[in-house]
Design an enzyme around this catalytic site. Structure first.
Site, PDB file in Angstrom:
ATOM      1  N   ASP A 197       0.873  -1.171   0.000  1.00 67.00           N
ATOM      2  CA  ASP A 197       0.000   0.000   0.000  1.00 67.00           C
ATOM      3  C   ASP A 197       0.911   1.221   0.000  1.00 67.00           C
ATOM      4  O   ASP A 197       1.998   1.157  -0.558  1.00 67.00           O
ATOM      5  CB  ASP A 197      -0.939  -0.043   1.211  1.00 67.00           C
ATOM      6  CG  ASP A 197      -2.280   0.619   0.942  1.00 67.00           C
ATOM      7  OD1 ASP A 197      -2.279   1.785   0.510  1.00 67.00           O
ATOM      8  OD2 ASP A 197      -3.329  -0.003   1.181  1.00 67.00           O
ATOM      9  N   HIS A 227       1.261   1.818  -3.276  1.00 67.87           N
ATOM     10  CA  HIS A 227       0.262   2.676  -3.912  1.00 67.87           C
ATOM     11  C   HIS A 227       0.753   4.098  -4.082  1.00 67.87           C
ATOM     12  O   HIS A 227       0.212   4.852  -4.881  1.00 67.87           O
ATOM     13  CB  HIS A 227      -1.033   2.670  -3.096  1.00 67.87           C
ATOM     14  CG  HIS A 227      -1.760   1.366  -3.172  1.00 67.87           C
ATOM     15  ND1 HIS A 227      -2.886   1.098  -2.429  1.00 67.87           N
ATOM     16  CD2 HIS A 227      -1.514   0.246  -3.905  1.00 67.87           C
ATOM     17  CE1 HIS A 227      -3.311  -0.135  -2.702  1.00 67.87           C
ATOM     18  NE2 HIS A 227      -2.493  -0.659  -3.588  1.00 67.87           N
TER      19      HIS A 227
END
Length: 487
Positions: A296, A330
């Site tokens: 992430d 991300h």
């Protein structure tokens, strides 16, 4: 008694005599920030193995860790030395004036058994809630550190859900073969019936549980962050590998004077909520010379979500990020989306993002409130960025940019809404000396019609991308020597 490496003693114990090697990071900043120094840890040492701990990974060492911490605390603090070996354990709670020092070859492995992690009142993703106790935690401690050359492993595969699209076919088959696991919906695996039950009734990761019995029935869903430091002062994380967390890896919350130096923080690329570092509502922080490789966001700045964050009212401020590398994730450097207490006075310099989903990522949505301002970014190198080299998106809905684009694209045009305390504000951000070689998109400015992104300076920007920059609901955007080459 083992001797801790001289370099660590110099950094942790003798910093005052040798001068403060961290002072240079707070010189000549575009905002005022006091110098940050390493915590002063007493020279006393104890060795984990002297407290009956088993180095083979076959017996729990939870009691040995607790006894060693208590022994040091009774002596006024010192260094808890973890020798080479695999040390299987439940939660470790640090106390003031203690350094957890992992020698080379030491692996602290947290046991895959939710019964060892009691439910506690805490904050998760910016909201006040209950979660399982973190593998390593401290609350209200002063002068604490985790140092050395060893590994802290959260055994995250026991806790995390998995999306089929993010793993290989053989990996997916092995997940389905695990006893007790559930494919909740096509292509979405969770590790237990309790996890499935918790997620089905949850609102923003808070389960629909009232009684203690109901909370305990969904414990696996309440997976913890791995390193939870709450309201601590004078913190050093140095040299250690932090990996395989149940959720976020490193989560300093409402801490002051914190240094994160030369660490490696990693989660599998498929790890849900597998952020590497989430610095939340902290003041005076250095994040330097470290590497982040997560499922992430990489380096993320936060300050609480929605009303809970606004009620806390503690911004994340006075932060220096320097000399860091972010791999898969991300976002390389990220602000939000939980920024309801505000974010200000942030310097990001001399960093490299290699193969991240997004390079520089600013995200929020209506309902958050909060002000993000005085962010200074200088000297960023990026390559192979899957989506945007730079994005400001005020319509964040909980998914990665890659997932949103795969589903048809970002939300853009919406009717104007009233400006209230729930309206997020992003303003006064300086971005210069950025090189990005190959991105899906150059830049995206996607503001709110009632509160445009305001006052962004772009200078000496070189981007090669498949698609050009887009600007919507943004004002006072200045550009000097901005070069975008489409390929």
């Amino acid at each position: 008694m083992r001797k801790i490496m001289l370099s660590m003693l110099l950094a942790v114990c003798l910093g005052a005599l040798a001068g403060n090697p961290y002072k240079k990071y707070t010189n000549n900043l575009p905002f005022s920030m006091q110098a940050v120094s390493a915590p002063a840890i007493p020279k006393t040492q104890v060795v984990l193995s002297d407290f009956g701990a088993d180095a083979t990974g076959s017996t729990l060492c939870t009691e040995a860790f607790a006894k060693a911490v208590d022994a040091l605390a009774q002596k006024g603090g010192g260094h808890l030395v973890v020798p080479r070996g695999v040390w299987l354990t439940g939660p470790i709670v640090l106390k003031s004036n203690i350094d957890l020092h992992l020698e080379k070859g030491a692996v602290v492995l947290f046991a895959a058994d939710e019964s060892l992690y009691p439910l506690i009142d805490t904050s998760f993703e910016g909201l006040n809630t209950r979660r399982c106790q973190s593998p390593v935690s401290a609350r209200g401690a002063v002068n604490i550190s985790i140092t050395g050359e060893g590994v802290i492993d959260g055994n995250g595969q026991y806790w995390r859900p998995v999306k089929k699209s993010k793993v290989t076919e053989s990996h997916w088959k092995s997940l389905l073969d695990q006893p007790g696991s559930v494919e909740m919906k096509k292509g979405y695996w969770v590790p237990s019936e309790g996890y499935a039950k918790g997620e089905q009734g949850a609102n923003m990761n808070i389960p629909n549980a009232q009684t203690e019995e109901e909370w305990n029935a969904v414990k696996r869903f309440l997976r913890p962050v791995m390193i939870s430091l709450v309201e601590c002062k004078n913190v050093l994380l140095q040299g250690v590998i932090f990996q395989n967390s149940p959720a976020w890896n490193l989560h300093p919350l409402m801490c002051e004077n914190i240094i994160i130096d030369q660490v490696l923080v990693r989660n599998p690329a498929y790890a849900q909520n597998g952020d590497a570092l989430d610095l939340e509502s902290c003041k005076n922080a250095l994040i330097i010379n470290s590497r982040f490789d997560a499922g992430d966001d990489g380096i993320c700045i936060k300050s609480g979500k929605d009303k809970d964050g606004r009620d806390r009212g503690i911004p994340c401020e006075n932060v220096v990020v320097d000399g860091c590398t972010v791999f898969a994730g991300h976002g390389g450097f990220v602000v939000g989306s939980e920024m309801s207490g505000g974010v200000k006075n942030i310097s990001v310099k001399n960093c490299q993002f290699v193969g991240t989903d997004v390079g520089l990522r600013f995200k929020s949505t209506r309902g958050r409130g909060g002000i993000v301002e005085n962010i200074y970014i200088d000297g960023i190198s990026m390559s192979d960025i899957e989506t945007y080299a730079l994005t400001f998106n005020m319509y964040y809905g909980g998914k990665s940019v890659a997932e949103v684009l795969a589903e048809g694209g970002q939300q853009t045009a919406t009717p104007m809404a009233p400006v209230t305390e729930e309206t997020p504000i992003f303003r006064n951000i300086d971005i210069r000396n950025v090189i990005c070689h190959h991105a899906g998109f150059a830049m995206e400015f996607n503001g709110l019609p009632e509160m445009p992104i305001d006052g962004i300076n772009l200078e000496n920007i070189y981007i090669t991308a498949k698609h050009d920059a887009t600007f919507q609901h943004s004002k006072n955007i200045t550009k000097k020597n901005v070069n975008i080459t489409l390929y």
